[in-house]
Structure formats: C-alpha cells, structure tokens
Design a protein around this motif. Structure first.
Motif: not given
Lengths: 111, 111
Positions: A30-31, A33, A35, A48, A50, A57, A94-100
């Motif tokens: 879903n997310s 980004y 940078y 980003y 979501a 922003k 990133t997904g459910d695991s939160t690892e980017a």
C-alpha cells in the motif's frame, strides 16, 4: 531488485526543465515513498502515498508533485528544476511487515 | 513533532572496538523503530527492527521509551561494518504509516 524498479538512474537537467521520476513495485504494497538524500541531511521525505489514489506531503515537498494512479506506480515530477534539487532520489515501499524496500536511486544534477 | 535525530555524522573506530550509533526520536504515539544500512554501491536495506528484538550481524538495538532512544550497538566492530546507518521511525499504522529517517551516521571501521 527488492521488488521495486526506479528510473532513470542518472539525469542531468538544465534549470527550468521538467522531468518525471518513475517508480513501480510488484509486491502489492500500500505505502510508497519518495525521498531525497543529501550529504549531512540524511534521507528526507518528499511525498508519500498510503494507498492508491492518496498522497501526502513529507518534510520537503516544495518544487515537487507526485501521482499515484494505481497501486503499483508512484511517480515524482519536477515541473521547473532548480539547482537546489540536485540530489539522489529514492523510491521505497512498505507493506504489512513494515520493512521498507528501496529502489537503486536516481542521481539528478540540475545545472 | 515527529523527528529522528542521529547526532553523529561520522563514527570512526578500530577493528575489534565496540560501536554505539546513537538515535533519539520524538513521537507522541507508540513508536516502531528501525535501523537501515547502506553499504557502498548497494541499496538501502533493513538491518533490524525493535519489535523483533533480534541480533543481526552482531548488532543489537534496544528501545528505551523513557529516554526516547534506540541506539545501535555491536561489541566488536568488523571492517565490513563500514557503511552509512540510518535510524527510522514509522508513524501511524503498520500498513499506511509514514516512515521518516534520521540524518544518518557513517561508520568507518579502520584495520
């Protein structure tokens, strides 16, 4: 490739020119980004997203626009490039695991 | 305000010496913290996250909510640990939160 393709790898622009950096991920996350990485400044969040169709922003959004037309792709546009936008740009997701997971980066020089 | 601070731009140690890379955060919610590493000519990648409470490549990091810190430690540095290290904070939910980074610390391990 960490499930993310970022293009181009290198770009030189003249002041005032426009360009779009492309990012696509194949992990159904879903997310996403964007940078920028500058010496001594670390990684600063530009925008980003979501979820598909939403964008927000980050710390340094001025001079940039983004588009999240579908879940897979998140593009970053510079409408009128300035020398201060010389930087290395990274896309991430990133997904459910939160690892980017990060792209390989785009080295942009504005002259 | 949501913020991640890494006070040291450069940390230089000799091989075999202990290493501690400092990270402090500011966040009103329940933090989820990470350490990412960028080796020369490689993509930024996850090193460890606080919820896993694991040791990766000999590195550990403990979340101290009282001091709002998440310092990265290794008892005996190796030359291959030389890299840029970023502390990161995930705000919001795991699937749609915002990931922000500190300024980064370059670790240089001398032979």
């Amino acid at each position: 490739n960490a499930g993310v393709t970022q293009t181009p790898k290198f770009q030189v622009l003249k002041t005032g020119q426009s360009m779009t950096l492309q990012c696509a991920q194949d992990m159904n996350h879903n997310s996403m980004y964007w940078y920028r990485q500058d010496p001594g400044m670390g990684l600063r969040l530009i925008y980003y997203s979501a979820s598909e169709g939403t964008t927000d922003k980050g710390e340094v959004p001025n001079g940039y626009n983004v588009s999240r037309l579908n879940k897979r792709e998140f593009s970053l546009r510079l409408e009128s490039a300035a020398p201060s936008q010389t930087s290395v740009y990274f896309c991430a997701h990133t997904g459910d695991s939160t690892e980017a997971f990060f792209g390989q980066g785009t080295r942009l020089t504005v002259v | 305000a949501q913020r991640v601070t890494q006070p040291e731009k450069l940390l230089s140690v000799f091989k075999g010496a202990p290493v501690e890379l400092k990270c402090n955060y500011s966040y009103s919610g329940s933090p989820e913290l990470f350490w990412y590493v960028q080796y020369s000519r490689q993509r930024l990648q996850l090193l460890l996250r606080h919820i896993s409470r694991e040791s990766i490549k000999g590195f550990t990091a403990d979340l101290n909510k009282g001091e709002t810190s998440f310092h990265l430690k290794k008892p005996f540095a190796q030359e291959e640990d030389s890299a840029m290290y970023y502390c990161a904070l995930l705000t919001g939910s795991s699937n749609t939160g915002k990931l922000i980074f500190g300024q980064g610390t370059t670790l240089q391990v001398k032979p």
